[in-house]
Enzyme design. Structure first.
Site, PDB file in Angstrom:
ATOM      1  N   GLY A 148      -3.822 -13.495   7.494  1.00 15.53           N
ATOM      2  CA  GLY A 148      -2.991 -13.077   8.609  1.00 15.53           C
ATOM      3  C   GLY A 148      -2.609 -11.615   8.431  1.00 15.53           C
ATOM      4  O   GLY A 148      -2.429 -11.141   7.305  1.00 15.53           O
ATOM      5  N   CYS A 149      -2.476 -10.889   9.534  1.00 20.41           N
ATOM      6  CA  CYS A 149      -2.156  -9.459   9.425  1.00 20.41           C
ATOM      7  C   CYS A 149      -0.763  -9.243   8.847  1.00 20.41           C
ATOM      8  O   CYS A 149      -0.561  -8.354   8.005  1.00 20.41           O
ATOM      9  CB  CYS A 149      -2.307  -8.768  10.781  1.00 20.41           C
ATOM     10  N   ASN A 150       0.207 -10.053   9.270  1.00 19.70           N
ATOM     11  CA  ASN A 150       1.549  -9.956   8.693  1.00 19.70           C
ATOM     12  C   ASN A 150       1.539 -10.341   7.219  1.00 19.70           C
ATOM     13  O   ASN A 150       2.205  -9.716   6.387  1.00 19.70           O
ATOM     14  CB  ASN A 150       2.525 -10.865   9.444  1.00 19.70           C
TER      15      ASN A 150
END
Length: 342
Positions: A148-150
């Site tokens: 996930g980017c976060n």
């Protein structure tokens, strides 16, 4: 040697970002673009900014001859991705950009994503795609699960600190701001310009955001005991970029030193001089992540700030970085583009 590439979900933001990056890659050639909802259209019709490229038209996934493909990027929604990947040839190298193979425990996946995992055989061979920490496993993997980017942003700020025993594991706060492209290209009322612009808001409040599952999995594995961070993301009226402000208990100078040593040889992770803080405007459109460390006015507390582009280092750039390793290419090929500024 030129590797033939397929991109599934090419009509989404991460699909378009993959095309943009691979277009300048000397060792990759885009052979097929899958996008069922827009099949029959040209990429120039779907993304006019790519009209200068000589690209195949979009087709349905069933129309692609995967026997002629060396590596496939799968940029489809979760749940859809696992079903499609399970049907692909078992010897095909795959980099998945969805959430479907990030979590090692199928029960944890079901808890956070609301459906049973439909490709357990594939799940068992998937390697977590945070390149800098799983490089050796990724080189030999058939299936790599993009993070996930976060989750990637928070991990770059925290992994070396947890591994080094430098911070209080029971008092970690991640306050994160993200651009709207992280929500995908599907039409949503709350993402309309009139609904989103000129304001910002928190979402996934109180421990409900799905990327928490990745933090739990990775941080607990490093520490050898359960670690649960506080994490609140906020949606910014900006197209792209993530800025994570991480609050920890520990010595600021020691924390800065640990990050500097951990990332000294990493081409895409840049630790700023002590006291300087990064900005999303300085990593836009690039595969770089900038990290800064500052002390707090209260002794024994520190602030770590990480900035990256959610579509590049947080997704498609990370995917290409992993694909380079899987195909025996130089890890940085196609990814040394300077950020776009202003």
């Amino acid at each position: 040697m030129t590797h033939d590439i397929a991109i599934l979900g090419a009509s989404g933001y991460t699909g378009a970002e993959l095309v943009r990056l691979i277009a300048t890659h000397p060792g990759m050639r885009i052979k097929a673009l899958g996008a069922n909802s827009k099949a029959g259209q040209s990429m120039a019709e779907v993304f006019p900014h790519l009209r200068h490229l000589d690209l195949p038209d979009l087709v349905t996934i069933d129309e692609i001859d995967f026997s002629a493909i060396d590596l496939c990027f799968c940029a489809l929604p979760h749940a859809t991705s696992q079903e499609v990947i399970a049907s692909l040839p078992k010897d095909l190298k795959i980099v998945d950009l969805s959430a479907d193979f990030r979590l090692r425990d199928p029960a944890v996946y079901e808890k956070w994503y609301g459906n049973k995992h439909a490709a357990l055989d594939c799940q068992s061979e998937a390697v977590y795609g945070l390149t800098e920490f799983y490089r050796d496993e990724i080189r030999s993997a058939r299936l790599v699960a993009g993070t996930g980017c976060n989750a990637a942003t928070g991990q770059y700020a925290l992994r070396p600190l947890i591994a080094g025993g430098l911070i209080d594991l029971d008092d970690i706060i991640i306050d994160l701001k993200t651009g709207v492209s992280g929500a995908g290209r599907s039409l949503k009322e709350n993402l309309l310009h009139a609904e989103l612009s000129e304001g910002t808001h928190a979402y996934g409040v109180g421990g409900t955001h799905r990327h928490l599952a990745e933090f739990d999995q990775e941080f607990s594995a490093i520490a050898g005991r359960p670690v649960q961070v506080q994490f609140t993301p906020h949606l910014l009226p900006a197209n792209r970029g993530i800025l994570a402000t991480v609050y920890v208990k520990g010595g600021a100078a020691e924390i800065h030193g640990a990050l500097s040593r951990a990332y000294a040889e990493e081409p895409f992770l840049q630790v700023l001089p002590f006291g300087q803080t990064p900005s999303t405007r300085h990593i836009r459109g690039s595969n770089f992540c900038h990290l800064g460390v500052s002390g707090d006015r209260v002794p024994g507390r520190a602030i770590v700030i990480a900035a990256l582009d959610n579509l590049t280092k947080g997704s498609s750039g990370q995917a290409l970085q992993n694909a380079n390793l899987m195909l025996g290419e130089n890890e940085t090929t196609g990814l040394m583009l300077a950020p776009v500024f202003p």
